[in-house]
Design an enzyme around this catalytic site. Structure first.
Site, PDB file in Angstrom:
ATOM      1  N   GLU A 251      60.517  43.704  -4.365  1.00  0.00           N
ATOM      2  CA  GLU A 251      60.519  42.416  -5.016  1.00  0.00           C
ATOM      3  C   GLU A 251      58.828  42.313  -5.254  1.00  0.00           C
ATOM      4  O   GLU A 251      58.202  42.152  -4.250  1.00  0.00           O
ATOM      5  CB  GLU A 251      61.265  41.248  -4.573  1.00  0.00           C
ATOM      6  CG  GLU A 251      62.581  41.346  -4.804  1.00  0.00           C
ATOM      7  CD  GLU A 251      63.425  39.927  -4.400  1.00  0.00           C
ATOM      8  OE1 GLU A 251      62.652  38.940  -4.237  1.00  0.00           O
ATOM      9  OE2 GLU A 251      64.593  39.970  -4.084  1.00  0.00           O
TER      10      GLU A 251
ATOM     11  N   HIS B  39      64.909  36.422  -8.720  1.00  0.00           N
ATOM     12  CA  HIS B  39      65.020  35.666  -7.436  1.00  0.00           C
ATOM     13  C   HIS B  39      65.030  34.317  -7.448  1.00  0.00           C
ATOM     14  O   HIS B  39      64.275  33.568  -6.967  1.00  0.00           O
ATOM     15  CB  HIS B  39      64.177  36.187  -6.474  1.00  0.00           C
ATOM     16  CG  HIS B  39      64.548  35.909  -4.869  1.00  0.00           C
ATOM     17  ND1 HIS B  39      64.313  36.730  -3.887  1.00  0.00           N
ATOM     18  CD2 HIS B  39      65.703  35.013  -4.540  1.00  0.00           C
ATOM     19  CE1 HIS B  39      64.880  36.418  -2.723  1.00  0.00           C
ATOM     20  NE2 HIS B  39      65.646  35.419  -2.997  1.00  0.00           N
TER      21      HIS B  39
ATOM     22  N   ARG C   6      70.222  40.072  -0.562  1.00  0.00           N
ATOM     23  CA  ARG C   6      69.088  40.592  -0.343  1.00  0.00           C
ATOM     24  C   ARG C   6      69.148  41.762  -1.020  1.00  0.00           C
ATOM     25  O   ARG C   6      70.151  42.555  -1.026  1.00  0.00           O
ATOM     26  CB  ARG C   6      68.912  40.631   1.211  1.00  0.00           C
ATOM     27  CG  ARG C   6      68.104  39.329   1.797  1.00  0.00           C
ATOM     28  CD  ARG C   6      66.891  38.890   1.404  1.00  0.00           C
ATOM     29  NE  ARG C   6      66.330  37.703   2.127  1.00  0.00           N
ATOM     30  CZ  ARG C   6      66.410  36.445   1.643  1.00  0.00           C
ATOM     31  NH1 ARG C   6      67.207  36.013   0.623  1.00  0.00           N
ATOM     32  NH2 ARG C   6      65.988  35.603   2.464  1.00  0.00           N
TER      33      ARG C   6
END
Length: 330
Positions: free
Chosen positions: A272, A291, A243
């Site tokens: 993000e 991601h 993360r």
């Protein structure tokens, strides 16, 4: 929920058909079709009166959303393993079970973590740009020198399923593997991976590569900051597929520009998405991808199936196949 009607569920983004088909067979589906997450006000409006919610990690599930849903909400199913987007205590207070998608992302995530490690070590993005920008004039003995992977030391922070899968890949390259985790792995897992548990400070000082596989919680938020980078072996490479907030990106930028770190490779960032004008994006020694650790057809189908099965079980009042432990309601 009355037996006279089908349950109603909100799915906050289009997921693979393998999962959608299961949900559609069991419930009336309100599907957000947009490529981007639903705006907050739209999410709050659509969740009202729903029996189930299938959310993504981009959706914040908190008291406000649960209140908007109303007392009929019976389950929150997260299309992810991590549940840091969900207020578990708020769900526990309302008796709402939460499901996630463990187990099916392991190999795909470990694959991309090792791919990022290799790409950063051998400067593949820089080499690709070098050719595309027509700067390749000849072979040179000092051109784009990178770091050796075979025989190097890999430090793994977080030694669950994905961390252990990463260690297995490293063993194939003859790497020495160190790990640091809240809990010691089983003797069988240590034997299968050849990994040695060490204190966090020892791992940082000894590792040529550090790969992060921990979850996000108060103890790991900002774990990799100035102090950690100062302890890392000079010229080391950092890989993060866990993360984004585990890494202090300002401190990372300083470590990369000062030369104390050779490179970093990130599948996750904070926030993000990371915009193109962010200082990290412009660094030649910082590889960032959007991601995509679980982005294989088979893995995403499996995630969709798990998320759908959790959702359907929840609206039917059945135990979830993959429940997330909730804190004691208080």
């Amino acid at each position: 929920m009355s037996d006279q009607r089908r349950p109603r569920v909100l799915v906050t983004r289009r997921i693979p058909e393998a999962g959608l088909a299961i949900v559609r067979q069991a419930a009336e589906v309100d599907l957000w079709e947009g490529e981007l997450p639903p705006p907050r006000d739209e999410l709050l409006r659509r969740v009202a009166g729903m029996d189930g919610l299938l959310a993504l990690l981009t959706d914040r599930v908190d008291d406000e959303l649960l209140d908007a849903a109303g007392t009929g909400l019976r389950v929150v199913s997260n299309f992810a393993v991590g549940v840091d987007n969900i207020d578990l205590a708020a769900c526990a207070r309302r008796g709402i079970p939460v499901g996630n998608t463990p187990g099916v992302l392991t190999e795909a995530t470990a694959d991309i973590a090792f791919a990022l490690l290799m790409a950063a070590a051998r400067r593949l993005p820089e080499g690709h740009d070098f050719v595309r920008e027509d700067r390749w004039t000849t072979w040179g003995p000092l051109l784009l020198l990178g770091k050796d992977v075979a025989g190097a030391t890999l430090g793994i922070v977080g030694f669950g399923r994905i961390g252990q899968a990463m260690a297995r890949r490293a063993r194939g390259f003859g790497m020495r593997v160190l790990y640091h985790s809240r809990h010691r792995a089983s003797p069988e897992a240590e034997a299968a991976t050849g990994a040695e548990m060490v204190p966090f400070e020892t791992l940082l000082a000894s590792s040529d590569f550090v790969s992060i596989h921990t979850d996000l919680n108060p103890s790991t938020r900002g774990l990799f900051g100035r102090e950690a980078f100062a302890r890392m072996k000079p010229g080391a490479i950092l890989v993060n597929t866990s993360r984004g907030p585990v890494v202090d990106q300002v401190a990372l930028h300083d470590a990369l520009t000062s030369g104390s770190l050779f490179a970093a490779a990130l599948d996750v960032t904070d926030p993000e998405p990371l915009r193109a004008d962010h200082p990290l994006v412009g660094l030649p020694n910082c590889l960032i991808v959007p991601h995509i650790a679980s982005a294989t057809e088979r893995t995403r189908d499996a995630m969709a199936t798990k998320a759908a099965n959790n959702l359907v079980a929840g609206v039917r009042g059945q135990p979830l196949p993959d429940p997330v432990p909730l804190p004691a309601a208080g």
